[in-house]
Design a protein around this motif. Sequence first.
Motif, PDB file in Angstrom:
ATOM      1  N   GLY A  57     -34.467 -52.088  13.481  1.00  0.00           N
ATOM      2  CA  GLY A  57     -33.239 -52.517  12.817  1.00  0.00           C
ATOM      3  C   GLY A  57     -32.242 -52.770  13.281  1.00  0.00           C
ATOM      4  O   GLY A  57     -30.950 -52.872  12.520  1.00  0.00           O
ATOM      5  N   GLU A  58     -32.834 -53.358  14.296  1.00  0.00           N
ATOM      6  CA  GLU A  58     -31.324 -53.945  15.219  1.00  0.00           C
ATOM      7  C   GLU A  58     -31.239 -55.717  15.142  1.00  0.00           C
ATOM      8  O   GLU A  58     -30.192 -55.617  14.817  1.00  0.00           O
ATOM      9  CB  GLU A  58     -31.217 -53.754  16.242  1.00  0.00           C
ATOM     10  CG  GLU A  58     -32.968 -54.508  17.158  1.00  0.00           C
ATOM     11  CD  GLU A  58     -33.647 -54.605  16.829  1.00  0.00           C
ATOM     12  OE1 GLU A  58     -34.507 -53.387  16.524  1.00  0.00           O
ATOM     13  OE2 GLU A  58     -34.603 -55.213  17.238  1.00  0.00           O
ATOM     14  N   LEU A  59     -32.559 -55.631  14.327  1.00  0.00           N
ATOM     15  CA  LEU A  59     -32.347 -57.483  14.182  1.00  0.00           C
ATOM     16  C   LEU A  59     -30.907 -57.761  12.772  1.00  0.00           C
ATOM     17  O   LEU A  59     -30.066 -58.669  13.638  1.00  0.00           O
ATOM     18  CB  LEU A  59     -33.620 -58.184  13.571  1.00  0.00           C
ATOM     19  CG  LEU A  59     -34.920 -57.762  14.966  1.00  0.00           C
ATOM     20  CD1 LEU A  59     -35.898 -58.340  14.261  1.00  0.00           C
ATOM     21  CD2 LEU A  59     -34.057 -58.403  16.586  1.00  0.00           C
TER      22      LEU A  59
ATOM     23  N   PRO B 232     -31.255 -60.936   6.495  1.00  0.00           N
ATOM     24  CA  PRO B 232     -31.493 -60.218   6.379  1.00  0.00           C
ATOM     25  C   PRO B 232     -32.891 -59.558   6.812  1.00  0.00           C
ATOM     26  O   PRO B 232     -33.332 -59.684   8.019  1.00  0.00           O
ATOM     27  CB  PRO B 232     -32.570 -61.313   5.006  1.00  0.00           C
ATOM     28  CG  PRO B 232     -31.852 -61.968   5.464  1.00  0.00           C
ATOM     29  CD  PRO B 232     -31.408 -62.386   5.936  1.00  0.00           C
ATOM     30  N   ARG B 233     -33.254 -57.852   6.074  1.00  0.00           N
ATOM     31  CA  ARG B 233     -34.183 -57.483   7.126  1.00  0.00           C
ATOM     32  C   ARG B 233     -35.502 -58.528   6.925  1.00  0.00           C
ATOM     33  O   ARG B 233     -35.737 -59.247   6.238  1.00  0.00           O
ATOM     34  CB  ARG B 233     -35.036 -56.229   6.216  1.00  0.00           C
ATOM     35  CG  ARG B 233     -34.279 -54.862   6.357  1.00  0.00           C
ATOM     36  CD  ARG B 233     -33.057 -54.269   7.586  1.00  0.00           C
ATOM     37  NE  ARG B 233     -32.176 -53.173   7.613  1.00  0.00           N
ATOM     38  CZ  ARG B 233     -32.183 -52.931   8.759  1.00  0.00           C
ATOM     39  NH1 ARG B 233     -32.058 -53.191   9.823  1.00  0.00           N
ATOM     40  NH2 ARG B 233     -31.260 -51.491   8.214  1.00  0.00           N
ATOM     41  N   ALA B 234     -36.006 -58.291   8.750  1.00  0.00           N
ATOM     42  CA  ALA B 234     -36.544 -59.161   8.820  1.00  0.00           C
ATOM     43  C   ALA B 234     -38.559 -59.001   8.523  1.00  0.00           C
ATOM     44  O   ALA B 234     -39.914 -59.699   9.314  1.00  0.00           O
ATOM     45  CB  ALA B 234     -37.628 -60.022  10.644  1.00  0.00           C
ATOM     46  N   ALA B 235     -38.765 -57.372   8.216  1.00  0.00           N
ATOM     47  CA  ALA B 235     -39.635 -57.182   8.376  1.00  0.00           C
ATOM     48  C   ALA B 235     -39.214 -55.417   7.541  1.00  0.00           C
ATOM     49  O   ALA B 235     -38.197 -54.944   7.445  1.00  0.00           O
ATOM     50  CB  ALA B 235     -40.746 -56.487   9.545  1.00  0.00           C
TER      51      ALA B 235
HETATM   52  P1  1OR Z   1     -34.740 -55.658  11.362  1.00  0.00           P
HETATM   53  O1  1OR Z   1     -33.004 -55.267  11.504  1.00  0.00           O
HETATM   54  O2  1OR Z   1     -34.971 -57.391  10.830  1.00  0.00           O
HETATM   55  C1  1OR Z   1     -37.060 -54.936  10.333  1.00  0.00           C
HETATM   56  O3  1OR Z   1     -35.386 -54.652  10.313  1.00  0.00           O
HETATM   57  C2  1OR Z   1     -36.651 -54.527  12.005  1.00  0.00           C
HETATM   58  O4  1OR Z   1     -38.438 -54.666  12.259  1.00  0.00           O
HETATM   59  C3  1OR Z   1     -36.388 -54.878  12.901  1.00  0.00           C
HETATM   60  O5  1OR Z   1     -35.217 -55.321  12.591  1.00  0.00           O
HETATM   61  C4  1OR Z   1     -37.278 -55.052  14.339  1.00  0.00           C
HETATM   62  O6  1OR Z   1     -36.818 -53.793  14.229  1.00  0.00           O
HETATM   63  C5  1OR Z   1     -38.692 -54.463  13.777  1.00  0.00           C
HETATM   64  N1  1OR Z   1     -40.878 -59.087  13.412  1.00  0.00           N
HETATM   65  C6  1OR Z   1     -39.814 -58.310  12.385  1.00  0.00           C
HETATM   66  N2  1OR Z   1     -39.082 -57.582  13.336  1.00  0.00           N
HETATM   67  C7  1OR Z   1     -39.646 -56.640  13.788  1.00  0.00           C
HETATM   68  C8  1OR Z   1     -40.762 -56.754  14.144  1.00  0.00           C
HETATM   69  C9  1OR Z   1     -41.568 -58.676  14.244  1.00  0.00           C
HETATM   70  N3  1OR Z   1     -41.731 -55.761  14.836  1.00  0.00           N
HETATM   71  C10 1OR Z   1     -40.788 -55.315  14.488  1.00  0.00           C
HETATM   72  N4  1OR Z   1     -39.423 -55.299  14.236  1.00  0.00           N
HETATM   73  N5  1OR Z   1     -42.868 -58.755  14.559  1.00  0.00           N
HETATM   74  C11 1OR Z   1     -43.123 -60.378  14.469  1.00  0.00           C
HETATM   75  C12 1OR Z   1     -43.843 -60.033  13.300  1.00  0.00           C
HETATM   76  C13 1OR Z   1     -44.765 -61.921  13.141  1.00  0.00           C
HETATM   77  C14 1OR Z   1     -43.534 -58.418  15.533  1.00  0.00           C
HETATM   78  C15 1OR Z   1     -43.443 -57.819  16.851  1.00  0.00           C
HETATM   79  C16 1OR Z   1     -44.057 -57.539  17.920  1.00  0.00           C
END
Ligand code: 1OR
Length: 290
Positions: A122-124, A131-134
Amino acid sequence: MSKKKPEPKRARRGRRQSVSAGVDFVAYQRVKVEKSEEAYARIANAVKDNFLFSALETAQKQEVYDAMFEKSVASGEALINEGAEGDFFYIVESGEFDVFTQNNPAGPEVPVFHYGPGGSFGELALMYNAPRAATVKATTDATVWGLDRNTFTHIIVNTNRQKARLEETVLLKVEAFKEISDGERAAVADAVQRVEFASGKTILKKGAGPGSLYIVERGSVRLEADGAAVCTLEQGGCFGEYALLKKAKQPADAIAEGDVSCAVLSAADFERLLVPCRAALERGMPNFDG
Ligand code: 1OR
């Protein structure tokens, strides 16, 4: 839902200022969520191997622990939803989480990542104001510790500032580093870990094998061989380099005089990064050989 920090909305209406690439923050108010001693111990255990926390000084850790709140998550519940606005950062105490994204070529139902105890996410969205990436969903019942956006950002900003201070103040004072480029000095700042020592602590023992390079950041360190003082090092002073350069035993005890904080570079990073200043480090060493 468990306890949250007081009035998060009010804090977020504060004046925004840009402080460093990707990080925006609002006027910071320290947050304290009441919890038991046992809860503090559980937080400390959950973050003990987390790299985001290893760089923090004791007082900063306390600030973060104070602000954290406990949250239970039921199996199947999405704690974070892709596309939502970022509010909290989480550390897993117990339970398991899977990460999903709509962009996954294998399909949105196929996990791209997994978190267990000690993991954090949740740091991104907080760091990049995005926005939340996942989506992050519990696959078992779980307990997490949450940290509000404002405290998280404040800590990141402070850590960046400390790194800049290290680079621009402490490392510039290291005589031997006068010979390395700004880029090389920045690489050292990235590689070092901050370690604190209480007054009187023996940081290195005479006769021990080669370990790390220590650079004094705060406080003073007395080098002592067989009870006789060799010298006292202040900010920018180095020790541990003799054993590393000569592949020899530590020539002296290094003792913290007052509370000390050091930037510590591992032997591997020392080899990788400090080849350009070997000769200068050797010239700067005290004469241990009598
Ligand atoms: P956030 O604040 O965007 C979702 O909320 C969180 O999921 C994100 O921070 C990360 O801490 C965590 N891509 C994006 N976010 C990821 C991913 C990820 N893995 C963990 N998070 N990946 C890329 C997928 C195409 C996976 C990478 C191994």
